[in-house]
Design an enzyme around this catalytic site. Structure first.
Site, short mmCIF file in Angstrom:
data_model
loop_
_atom_site.label_atom_id
_atom_site.label_comp_id
_atom_site.label_asym_id
_atom_site.label_seq_id
_atom_site.Cartn_x
_atom_site.Cartn_y
_atom_site.Cartn_z
N ASP A 10 0.84 -1.17 -0.02
CA ASP A 10 0.13 -0.01 -0.03
C ASP A 10 0.85 1.23 0.10
O ASP A 10 1.36 1.57 0.81
CB ASP A 10 -0.92 0.12 1.28
N GLU B 54 -1.28 -1.42 -4.89
CA GLU B 54 -2.63 -0.53 -4.78
C GLU B 54 -2.50 0.53 -6.00
O GLU B 54 -1.26 0.90 -5.95
CB GLU B 54 -2.99 0.13 -3.77
N ASP C 134 -2.32 0.90 7.25
CA ASP C 134 -1.41 0.78 6.18
C ASP C 134 -1.23 -0.73 6.08
O ASP C 134 -1.33 -1.23 4.65
CB ASP C 134 -0.37 1.37 6.12
#
Length: 182
Positions: A7, A69, A141
């Protein structure tokens, strides 16, 4: 198969590693790469921390593939550009480790993990705890990164099955009968 989820973020990049054995998933590790030790204006140093951190994670845990992501567009274009650079550093680190990288949007991950694409961070954390049978909730996260890894574990199986059942062939678009293909 060992899967690394990333991420990306300029201040905090989350990572999560799982082992996938068919439908069985097991937690390996998760955490964050923080760039707060470097001055806010020193972008190259922050990008180097992200790059080096991901390479260190790869060396330690030896994942076989990665899921990252995809950056969404913020209201502030400057923030989007900075996030894109952090994502670029992460992708470069993964590719330099010769990992196959798959990309998913936050909406896709949230829908796969929680059941709807507008889930809150707390909902993702709770579902990751439940899915991986963790003693506590991971950080926000790290939970997003673990969610990406879990999503990839399930999507990978579907993609491989589709690849085995049919060969992908170029199609001729109906609008261009004369010969454009894609």
């Amino acid at each position: 198969m060992r899967i690394l989820g990333i991420d990306p973020g300029l201040q905090t990049t989350g990572f999560g590693i799982i082992d996938a054995d068919g439908p069985r998933l097991s937690y390996v590790a998760s955490g964050t790469i923080k760039t707060s030790a470097v001055a806010t204006g020193d972008l190259p140093a922050r990008l180097k921390i992200i790059f080096d951190g991901i390479r260190e994670i790869h060396a330690r845990y030896q994942p076989q593939c990665a899921a990252v992501e995809i950056v969404f567009v913020n209201v502030n274009p400057q923030s989007t550009l900075l996030l894109g650079q952090a994502r670029g550093a992460a992708l470069t680190a993964l590719v330099s480790c010769e990992l196959l990288v798959s990309e998913y949007t936050a909406l896709q991950m949230k829908k796969a993990i929680v059941g709807h694409g507008h889930a809150k961070k707390e909902q993702i954390q709770a579902m990751i705890k439940r899915l991986l049978n963790l003693p506590g909730e991971p950080g926000k996260d790290a939970a997003d990164a673990l969610g990406l890894a879990i999503m990839h574990a399930h999507a990978r199986v579907s993609f491989e099955a589709m690849g085995r059942s049919t060969t992908l062939q170029r199609r001729q678009h109906a609008q261009f009968k004369g010969g454009r293909t894609y």
